[in-house]
Motif scaffolding. Structure first.
Motif, PDB file in Angstrom:
ATOM      1  N   LEU A 152       0.828  -1.210   0.000  1.00  0.00           N
ATOM      2  CA  LEU A 152       0.000   0.000   0.000  1.00  0.00           C
ATOM      3  C   LEU A 152       0.859   1.256   0.000  1.00  0.00           C
ATOM      4  O   LEU A 152       0.544   2.241  -0.687  1.00  0.00           O
ATOM      5  N   LEU A 153       1.927   1.241   0.794  1.00  0.00           N
ATOM      6  CA  LEU A 153       2.832   2.396   0.793  1.00  0.00           C
ATOM      7  C   LEU A 153       3.473   2.591  -0.571  1.00  0.00           C
ATOM      8  O   LEU A 153       3.626   3.730  -1.046  1.00  0.00           O
ATOM      9  N   LEU A 154       3.838   1.476  -1.207  1.00  0.00           N
ATOM     10  CA  LEU A 154       4.422   1.560  -2.535  1.00  0.00           C
ATOM     11  C   LEU A 154       3.440   2.154  -3.540  1.00  0.00           C
ATOM     12  O   LEU A 154       3.799   3.006  -4.358  1.00  0.00           O
ATOM     13  N   ILE A 155       2.171   1.726  -3.456  1.00  0.00           N
ATOM     14  CA  ILE A 155       1.150   2.262  -4.361  1.00  0.00           C
ATOM     15  C   ILE A 155       0.923   3.748  -4.091  1.00  0.00           C
ATOM     16  O   ILE A 155       0.784   4.557  -5.018  1.00  0.00           O
ATOM     17  N   ALA A 156       0.881   4.137  -2.796  1.00  0.00           N
ATOM     18  CA  ALA A 156       0.672   5.546  -2.453  1.00  0.00           C
ATOM     19  C   ALA A 156       1.820   6.414  -2.968  1.00  0.00           C
ATOM     20  O   ALA A 156       1.599   7.495  -3.535  1.00  0.00           O
ATOM     21  N   VAL A 157       3.045   5.939  -2.767  1.00  0.00           N
ATOM     22  CA  VAL A 157       4.200   6.697  -3.271  1.00  0.00           C
ATOM     23  C   VAL A 157       4.164   6.766  -4.798  1.00  0.00           C
ATOM     24  O   VAL A 157       4.445   7.813  -5.396  1.00  0.00           O
ATOM     25  N   ALA A 158       3.792   5.649  -5.427  1.00  0.00           N
ATOM     26  CA  ALA A 158       3.696   5.635  -6.885  1.00  0.00           C
ATOM     27  C   ALA A 158       2.638   6.622  -7.384  1.00  0.00           C
ATOM     28  O   ALA A 158       2.830   7.293  -8.403  1.00  0.00           O
ATOM     29  N   MET A 159       1.516   6.726  -6.650  1.00  0.00           N
ATOM     30  CA  MET A 159       0.482   7.682  -7.021  1.00  0.00           C
ATOM     31  C   MET A 159       1.002   9.114  -6.952  1.00  0.00           C
ATOM     32  O   MET A 159       0.761   9.934  -7.845  1.00  0.00           O
ATOM     33  N   GLY A 160       1.724   9.427  -5.868  1.00  0.00           N
ATOM     34  CA  GLY A 160       2.281  10.772  -5.738  1.00  0.00           C
ATOM     35  C   GLY A 160       3.318  11.075  -6.812  1.00  0.00           C
ATOM     36  O   GLY A 160       3.309  12.149  -7.414  1.00  0.00           O
ATOM     37  N   VAL A 161       4.224  10.118  -7.029  1.00  0.00           N
ATOM     38  CA  VAL A 161       5.250  10.319  -8.065  1.00  0.00           C
ATOM     39  C   VAL A 161       4.609  10.437  -9.442  1.00  0.00           C
ATOM     40  O   VAL A 161       5.034  11.246 -10.275  1.00  0.00           O
ATOM     41  N   LEU A 162       3.567   9.647  -9.668  1.00  0.00           N
ATOM     42  CA  LEU A 162       2.866   9.700 -10.948  1.00  0.00           C
ATOM     43  C   LEU A 162       2.245  11.070 -11.183  1.00  0.00           C
ATOM     44  O   LEU A 162       2.349  11.641 -12.270  1.00  0.00           O
ATOM     45  N   TRP A 163       1.580  11.604 -10.138  1.00  0.00           N
ATOM     46  CA  TRP A 163       0.955  12.927 -10.281  1.00  0.00           C
ATOM     47  C   TRP A 163       2.011  14.005 -10.553  1.00  0.00           C
ATOM     48  O   TRP A 163       1.847  14.849 -11.430  1.00  0.00           O
ATOM     49  N   LEU A 164       3.114  13.981  -9.785  1.00  0.00           N
ATOM     50  CA  LEU A 164       4.163  14.969  -9.996  1.00  0.00           C
ATOM     51  C   LEU A 164       4.778  14.831 -11.382  1.00  0.00           C
ATOM     52  O   LEU A 164       5.094  15.835 -12.042  1.00  0.00           O
ATOM     53  N   THR A 165       4.938  13.585 -11.832  1.00  0.00           N
ATOM     54  CA  THR A 165       5.519  13.362 -13.158  1.00  0.00           C
ATOM     55  C   THR A 165       4.603  13.895 -14.253  1.00  0.00           C
ATOM     56  O   THR A 165       5.062  14.543 -15.210  1.00  0.00           O
ATOM     57  N   LEU A 166       3.297  13.631 -14.118  1.00  0.00           N
ATOM     58  CA  LEU A 166       2.354  14.137 -15.116  1.00  0.00           C
ATOM     59  C   LEU A 166       2.325  15.655 -15.126  1.00  0.00           C
ATOM     60  O   LEU A 166       2.317  16.287 -16.194  1.00  0.00           O
ATOM     61  N   ARG A 167       2.296  16.261 -13.934  1.00  0.00           N
ATOM     62  CA  ARG A 167       2.291  17.723 -13.869  1.00  0.00           C
ATOM     63  C   ARG A 167       3.562  18.305 -14.470  1.00  0.00           C
ATOM     64  O   ARG A 167       3.522  19.308 -15.183  1.00  0.00           O
ATOM     65  N   LYS A 168       4.690  17.657 -14.174  1.00  0.00           N
ATOM     66  CA  LYS A 168       5.955  18.126 -14.724  1.00  0.00           C
ATOM     67  C   LYS A 168       5.987  17.960 -16.232  1.00  0.00           C
ATOM     68  O   LYS A 168       6.445  18.858 -16.962  1.00  0.00           O
ATOM     69  N   SER A 169       5.467  16.841 -16.716  1.00  0.00           N
ATOM     70  CA  SER A 169       5.483  16.589 -18.155  1.00  0.00           C
ATOM     71  C   SER A 169       4.547  17.538 -18.891  1.00  0.00           C
ATOM     72  O   SER A 169       4.859  17.993 -20.001  1.00  0.00           O
ATOM     73  N   LEU A 170       3.386  17.827 -18.289  1.00  0.00           N
ATOM     74  CA  LEU A 170       2.409  18.695 -18.949  1.00  0.00           C
ATOM     75  C   LEU A 170       2.658  20.169 -18.678  1.00  0.00           C
ATOM     76  O   LEU A 170       1.941  21.016 -19.223  1.00  0.00           O
ATOM     77  N   SER A 171       3.633  20.481 -17.830  1.00  0.00           N
ATOM     78  CA  SER A 171       3.934  21.891 -17.585  1.00  0.00           C
ATOM     79  C   SER A 171       4.408  22.584 -18.859  1.00  0.00           C
ATOM     80  O   SER A 171       4.222  23.787 -19.026  1.00  0.00           O
ATOM     81  N   GLU A 172       5.020  21.811 -19.761  1.00  0.00           N
ATOM     82  CA  GLU A 172       5.471  22.413 -21.015  1.00  0.00           C
ATOM     83  C   GLU A 172       4.287  22.807 -21.889  1.00  0.00           C
ATOM     84  O   GLU A 172       4.342  23.798 -22.614  1.00  0.00           O
ATOM     85  N   VAL A 173       3.191  22.034 -21.799  1.00  0.00           N
ATOM     86  CA  VAL A 173       1.979  22.424 -22.522  1.00  0.00           C
ATOM     87  C   VAL A 173       1.434  23.730 -21.959  1.00  0.00           C
ATOM     88  O   VAL A 173       1.004  24.622 -22.706  1.00  0.00           O
ATOM     89  N   GLU A 174       1.463  23.861 -20.627  1.00  0.00           N
ATOM     90  CA  GLU A 174       1.020  25.110 -20.013  1.00  0.00           C
ATOM     91  C   GLU A 174       1.939  26.265 -20.404  1.00  0.00           C
ATOM     92  O   GLU A 174       1.478  27.395 -20.603  1.00  0.00           O
ATOM     93  N   ARG A 175       3.232  25.992 -20.486  1.00  0.00           N
ATOM     94  CA  ARG A 175       4.172  27.042 -20.913  1.00  0.00           C
ATOM     95  C   ARG A 175       3.890  27.475 -22.348  1.00  0.00           C
ATOM     96  O   ARG A 175       3.964  28.661 -22.692  1.00  0.00           O
ATOM     97  N   LEU A 176       3.555  26.504 -23.199  1.00  0.00           N
ATOM     98  CA  LEU A 176       3.204  26.833 -24.579  1.00  0.00           C
ATOM     99  C   LEU A 176       1.939  27.676 -24.622  1.00  0.00           C
ATOM    100  O   LEU A 176       1.849  28.657 -25.369  1.00  0.00           O
ATOM    101  N   ALA A 177       0.940  27.301 -23.808  1.00  0.00           N
ATOM    102  CA  ALA A 177      -0.301  28.082 -23.761  1.00  0.00           C
ATOM    103  C   ALA A 177      -0.041  29.504 -23.281  1.00  0.00           C
ATOM    104  O   ALA A 177      -0.586  30.470 -23.829  1.00  0.00           O
ATOM    105  N   SER A 178       0.807  29.646 -22.255  1.00  0.00           N
ATOM    106  CA  SER A 178       1.137  30.980 -21.753  1.00  0.00           C
ATOM    107  C   SER A 178       1.871  31.796 -22.803  1.00  0.00           C
ATOM    108  O   SER A 178       1.628  33.005 -22.954  1.00  0.00           O
ATOM    109  N   SER A 179       2.763  31.140 -23.533  1.00  0.00           N
ATOM    110  CA  SER A 179       3.498  31.841 -24.586  1.00  0.00           C
ATOM    111  C   SER A 179       2.563  32.336 -25.687  1.00  0.00           C
ATOM    112  O   SER A 179       2.703  33.455 -26.178  1.00  0.00           O
ATOM    113  N   LEU A 180       1.580  31.518 -26.051  1.00  0.00           N
ATOM    114  CA  LEU A 180       0.629  31.930 -27.084  1.00  0.00           C
ATOM    115  C   LEU A 180      -0.320  33.013 -26.576  1.00  0.00           C
ATOM    116  O   LEU A 180      -0.664  33.947 -27.315  1.00  0.00           O
ATOM    117  N   ASN A 181      -0.733  32.906 -25.305  1.00  0.00           N
ATOM    118  CA  ASN A 181      -1.627  33.923 -24.752  1.00  0.00           C
ATOM    119  C   ASN A 181      -0.956  35.276 -24.631  1.00  0.00           C
ATOM    120  O   ASN A 181      -1.624  36.314 -24.692  1.00  0.00           O
TER     121      ASN A 181
END
Length: 457
Positions: A173-202
């Motif tokens: 369970l601890l492994l799954i919880a840590v994986a969930m947190g790392v997964l969320w941070l990884t997705l946010r980090k990966s998609l931050s470039e999309v947000e940067r692109l949106a900010s650049s266009l705006n």
């Protein structure tokens, strides 16, 4: 209906996959643990049967079973003493046992499955008794007539699995919880470039069609960057075609309008005294048509205007626009006041702001009463710059204010105009990332136009 973000949708889907993976891992661990515990339990049954066999060695060596024969009482000459039974149960208290000589019971533990249901063959066997599943092991002696059987309930094996699963559950369970947190941070980090692109266009103006540099973005965004650059190229081409068409139309219209105005002026000089009103109306129509052509050309050019913010002396910019307006007015026709009378610097696009100011001031000049006053105030705050232009005309009804900010909309005043002045100001302020609104003057009759520019990012 509120739509979820891309990162949230991806997180949900990967979370489901993670949960299924966790369940699969749990099932595999349960299966492996059950098998290993089953092997260990089988090994304990074998050891327990060997222990019983060793305890009976003295009696077997003395030939007690061989001399007893069939039908003799098991109470006489017992194979296992009370002390030996207690010693066995001290080590294997969950196991029952039975000893068979030529298929007949000669010793037993006194509890567990009925003797007639216990398998009487060597090796491991599964059987059912008293509503439960059992596992037994039969150990043949050196004399083939002897068989030592030890058995245990399957429930004991399941009970043995539970502590193992408990120990594995918390880390899993601890492994799954840590994986969930790392997964969320990884997705946010990966998609931050999309947000940067949106900010650049705006942050771009409507006319900024500069291609994006692919090397500034990750390879995953390469197809999107390429598609955006192609779109920018098509838009730039469309703007250029529109600009060329508008310039051609303006040129073609200005020539006949200039000729009509010249003829009307000659007519005003030579016409009989009974026609001055008609001639003046003709000249007014020609001027309005010329203003309309100029306004349309300005609107079209605004679409292709490149916006670049820099530090600007807004007071000086307003003074230049006022000076240009005064040049075309009769002496002492309108009085202008600009407050404050010192430098006011702001980060903005001067070209867009100048076009907006020119359009609003020209509109105020048209509607200000003769001998009136146009008051201009510049107010700078921490996060906004506000420029107000107030005239002493008849003002605008509240229900007409939004309408007059659109193209070709004119108020109830009889003053000449193309209906494009305020729409040009709206367009220019939009390019400058600002806003425009119409209000009533608080110190008397007239219209107050409020231009607001936000602080640069």
């Amino acid at each position: 209906m509120r739509r979820s973000s891309l990162s949230t949708r991806l997180y949900r889907r990967v979370l489901v996959l993670l949960a299924l993976t966790g369940l699969a891992m749990g099932a595999v661990l349960y299966s492996v643990a059950s098998k290993e515990i089953g092997r260990a339990s089988d090994a304990q049954l074998v050891n327990a049967s060997r222990l019983l066999y060793m305890m009976m060695q003295d009696e077997l060596t003395a030939g007690v079973l061989a001399a007893r024969g069939k039908g003799l009482s098991t109470a006489s000459d017992p194979l296992l003493s009370s002390e030996e039974k207690r010693a066995f149960h001290a080590s294997y208290d969950w196991c029952m046992f039975a000893v068979f000589w030529e298929g007949q019971p000669v010793a037993q533990s006194g509890w567990g499955a009925p003797l007639d249901l216990i398998p009487r063959q060597p090796g491991l066997h599964d059987f059912s008794a008293v509503g439960e599943r059992w596992r037994s092991y039969g150990l043949p002696g050196h004399d083939a007539r002897l068989l030592v059987v030890v058995a245990e309930r399957d429930a004991m094996r399941e009970f043995s699995v539970v502590p193992v699963l408990r120990k594995l559950a918390l880390p899993l369970l601890l492994l799954i919880a840590v994986a969930m947190g790392v997964l969320w941070l990884t997705l946010r980090k990966s998609l931050s470039e999309v947000e940067r692109l949106a900010s650049s266009l705006n942050a771009r103006s409507l006319a900024d069609l500069t291609p994006l540099a692919p090397e500034n973005w990750s390879r995953d965004l390469g197809p999107l960057i390429t598609a955006l650059n192609k779109l920018f190229a098509r838009l730039e081409q469309a703007y250029e075609l529109e600009q060329a068409f508008t310039d051609d139309v303006a040129h073609e219209l200005r020539t006949p309008l200039a000729a009509i105005r010249t003829q009307a002026q000659l007519l005003a000089r030579t016409a009989p005294a009974s026609l001055p009103e008609e001639v003046n109306r003709l000249l007014s129509t020609v001027r309005r048509a010329n203003d309309l052509v100029d306004g349309m050309l300005t609107l079209a050019r605004l679409n292709a205007t490149a916006v670049s913010a820099r530090s600007v002396d807004v007071h000086d910019l307003v003074a230049h626009v006022v000076a240009d307006a005064v040049v075309n007015l009769p002496a002492d026709a309108i009085e202008f006041t600009v407050l404050p009378d010192h430098v006011v610097r702001w980060q903005c696009d001067p070209a867009s702001l100048q076009i907006a100011l020119s359009a609003v001031i020209d509109n105020a000049v048209r509607h200000a009463r003769a001998g009136g006053c146009i008051d201009i105030a510049i107010v700078r705050t921490f996060d906004h710059l506000v420029i107000t232009i107030g005239d002493r005309g008849g003002g605008v009804a509240p229900e007409d204010r939004e309408r007059l900010l659109r193209r070709f909309e004119r108020g109830a005043s009889t003053s000449s105009g193309s209906g494009l002045g305020l729409s040009i100001a709206v367009k220019a302020m939009t390019l400058a990332r600002g806003t425009i609104r119409l209000e009533d003057r608080q110190d008397g009759p007239g219209l107050l136009v409020v231009l607001t520019l936000p602080a640069a990012d």
